[in-house]
Design an enzyme around this catalytic site. Structure first.
Site, PDB file in Angstrom:
ATOM      1  N   LYS A 217      -7.040   8.599  -8.627  1.00  0.00           N
ATOM      2  CA  LYS A 217      -7.006   9.028  -7.218  1.00  0.00           C
ATOM      3  C   LYS A 217      -5.882  10.050  -7.057  1.00  0.00           C
ATOM      4  O   LYS A 217      -4.761   9.827  -7.542  1.00  0.00           O
ATOM      5  CB  LYS A 217      -6.761   7.813  -6.321  1.00  0.00           C
ATOM      6  CG  LYS A 217      -6.819   8.112  -4.824  1.00  0.00           C
ATOM      7  CD  LYS A 217      -6.635   6.826  -4.017  1.00  0.00           C
ATOM      8  CE  LYS A 217      -6.765   7.033  -2.524  1.00  0.00           C
ATOM      9  NZ  LYS A 217      -6.575   5.789  -1.749  1.00  0.00           N
TER      10      LYS A 217
ATOM     11  N   SER B  17     -10.210   4.890   1.634  1.00  0.00           N
ATOM     12  CA  SER B  17      -9.904   6.259   1.291  1.00  0.00           C
ATOM     13  C   SER B  17     -10.113   6.609  -0.177  1.00  0.00           C
ATOM     14  O   SER B  17     -10.128   7.792  -0.513  1.00  0.00           O
ATOM     15  CB  SER B  17      -8.451   6.561   1.669  1.00  0.00           C
ATOM     16  OG  SER B  17      -7.554   5.773   0.890  1.00  0.00           O
TER      17      SER B  17
ATOM     18  N   SER C 237      -8.526   0.358   1.141  1.00  0.00           N
ATOM     19  CA  SER C 237      -9.029   1.587   0.499  1.00  0.00           C
ATOM     20  C   SER C 237      -9.486   1.462  -0.936  1.00  0.00           C
ATOM     21  O   SER C 237     -10.059   2.411  -1.464  1.00  0.00           O
ATOM     22  CB  SER C 237      -7.971   2.676   0.581  1.00  0.00           C
ATOM     23  OG  SER C 237      -8.006   3.254   1.852  1.00  0.00           O
TER      24      SER C 237
HETATM   25  N1  GLN Z   1      -9.092   2.694   6.265  1.00  0.00           N
HETATM   26  C1  GLN Z   1      -7.725   2.301   6.428  1.00  0.00           C
HETATM   27  C2  GLN Z   1      -6.939   3.436   7.048  1.00  0.00           C
HETATM   28  O1  GLN Z   1      -7.552   4.390   7.374  1.00  0.00           O
HETATM   29  C3  GLN Z   1      -7.140   1.911   5.115  1.00  0.00           C
HETATM   30  C4  GLN Z   1      -6.672   3.062   4.324  1.00  0.00           C
HETATM   31  C5  GLN Z   1      -6.068   2.654   3.042  1.00  0.00           C
HETATM   32  O2  GLN Z   1      -6.164   1.504   2.631  1.00  0.00           O
HETATM   33  N2  GLN Z   1      -5.383   3.591   2.444  1.00  0.00           N
HETATM   34  O3  GLN Z   1      -5.763   3.372   7.207  1.00  0.00           O
END
Ligand code: GLN
Length: 497
Positions: A78, A153, A177
């Site tokens: 990532k 994400s 994420s």
């Molecule tokens: N979807 C969540 C957010 O937008 C989690 C994101 C993540 O875990 N990095 O913050």
């Protein structure tokens, strides 16, 4: 033999046995990514030269008889984890041209274990998002249906494993994420206990929540990868000192006797019926193998998303203050003053969601508001942790859906941040509590709004006690011995360009 969908454990075995060379494996995956990824948008950067050089070193190490746990396994990273000499963007224009002089600890450990880094994977900007659509470099598409999102994400990390563009990837999880995109793409993903894996070299979003972890095709692959990346690191003082157990041998244990907590609040309003059916069938499979279901109650569930979005935005507003155009990445030209340069750089460099969160977080931290919002949220966070720990005193792990529905369409939720945030309803509690959690595929279901539409992956989430990764992997691996959801592939159309 098609290498693309072999597990990491199997690739490593074949390379060690010299049935195939690491260079051949690497070429195969690089070719595949070059052919298929234009349609999917998983990789932000492929590094053929670096990958082939690394693969050649792995082959040489094998020839010397070295025993590497991830021998020649093709890995995607990532793009929020720093990679030495390879541009690292965090999905943001503000980091344009940033080339880290070091590897994140988890990346370095993967390389030392024989993993071959193919390149950097797409993500929501600074890991803020649940669909992959917040990347400054374009969305990633779901290999099961390219008109749908892969989740986020860690969008590229999940989609690349799902499409057979790498055998293993690293994602990061702040509020879901790793687990949510793994669920929507039909692969397995594990968020470790907070502090189990070093955050050194992980570009910060919300430091008290961020954790890196593996996305893979099976629980066994998660186990091997976690065993490599976990453990203390002098470069991260929040990293836990506990020794790293043998996660792979935990995968071999029987599920008999496991007490599985089923929180009634996770099976209520908002959960798509087809998803609920898959999750309940998964529970039945584990119970038929000797596990026991225990009813548990988590009454604070309705407060997790709001608590998470207060804490995560507050920490983000503070962490992202460092992008000022002075130290790295983008700098807007032609400003008359320093303040103007800051403002123009940040306006040009950050996307809409990142700006929204900096605003929200700054607001929550303002003097006068701090007590009402940030302090309050921190107190509720503690209550959520206590509630989960007392539920986990009555069972070995908690079972739930990973997400309320299957993959949604690109664009469907971009105009409605709240609808997007509600994708995180089942994942944020483990993040707030710092607990380990895994998502594994447990079925296929049509979208609620299109009953005749494509069958799409459903994810099963298991949440464990602090440092309880072994019990999660034990249950996940047992489930995967009894079912074949994890070896299902996206429709054949995706495999040939
Ligand atoms: N979807 C969540 C957010 O937008 C989690 C994101 C993540 O875990 N990095 O913050």
């Amino acid at each position: 033999m098609d290498l693309a969908f072999l597990s990491a454990v199997e690739i490593s075995r074949q390379v060690r046995a010299r049935q195939v060379s690491a260079v051949e494996v690497t070429r195969h995956f690089l070719d595949r990514a070059a052919r298929l990824d234009a349609r999917l948008g998983c990789f932000l950067l492929l590094d053929p030269e670096g990958a082939l050089a690394q693969a050649a070193e792995v082959d040489a190490a094998c020839a010397r008889g070295e025993d590497l746990p991830l021998c020649g396994v093709p890995i995607g990273i990532k793009d929020i984890l720093c990679t030495r000499g390879l541009t690292t963007t965090a999905g943001s224009r503000i980091l344009a041209g940033f080339v880290p002089p070091y590897d994140a600890t988890c990346v370095e450990r993967l390389r030392r274990a024989g993993g071959v880094v193919l390149g950097k994977l797409n993500l929501d900007e600074f890991a803020m998002g649940s669909s992959g659509e917040n990347s400054a470099f374009g969305p990633t598409r779901n290999p099961w249906d390219p008109s749908r999102v892969p989740g986020g994400s860690s969008s590229g990390s999940a989609a690349a494993v799902s499409a057979g563009l790498c055998a293993l990837s690293l994602g990061t999880d702040t509020g879901g994420s790793i687990r949510q995109p793994a669920a929507l793409c039909g692969v397995s993903g594990l968020k470790p206990t907070y502090g189990r894996v070093s955050r050194h070299g992980l570009i910060a979003f919300a430091s008290s929540l961020d954790q890196a972890g593996p996305i893979a095709r099976s629980a066994e692959d998660l186990a091997v990868c976690l065993g490599v990346i976990a453990g203390p690191d002098p470069l991260d003082s929040t990293c836990l000192p506990e020794p790293v157990p043998d996660y792979l041998s935990a995968c071999a244990a029987s599920p008999a006797g496991l007490r599985i907590g089923v929180p009634r609040q996770y099976f209520s309003e908002g959960l798509e019926p087809a998803v609920e059916r898959c999750v309940r069938q998964a529970l039945a499979v584990l119970c038929a193998a000797g596990a026991v279901a225990v009813d548990v109650s988590l009454p604070l569930t309705p407060h997790t998303v709001s608590t998470y979005y207060l804490i995560a935005t507050a920490e983000a507003s503070s962490n992202l203050a460092r992008y000022d155009g002075v130290r790295y990445g983008l700098r807007a030209a032609g400003s008359a003053s320093l303040t103007e340069m800051y403002e123009r750089t940040r306006a040009a460099g950050f996307g809409a969601e990142v700006r929204r969160r900096i605003l929200l977080g700054t607001y929550a931290l303002r003097s006068g508001y701090y007590d009402a919002y940030y302090r309050r949220a921190s107190q509720v966070r503690r209550l959520i942790r206590d509630e989960l720990l007392s539920a986990l005193a009555r069972c070995d792990l908690i079972l739930s859906p990973t997400t309320p529905g299957v993959a949604f369409r690109l664009g469907e939720r971009t105009e409605d941040p709240l609808a997007m945030y509600l994708s995180d309803i089942y994942t944020t509690s483990a993040s707030l509590a710092g607990l380990p959690a895994v998502s594994i595929p447990c079925g296929l279901a049509p979208p609620a709004d299109d009953p005749d539409g494509p069958l799409l992956p459903v994810g099963l989430q298991l949440i464990g006690p602090p440092l309880g990764e072994s019990v999660l992997l034990r249950a996940a691996a047992a489930f995967q011995r009894l079912t074949d959801w994890h070896v299902r592939r996206p429709p054949a159309a995706m495999e040939i360009p």
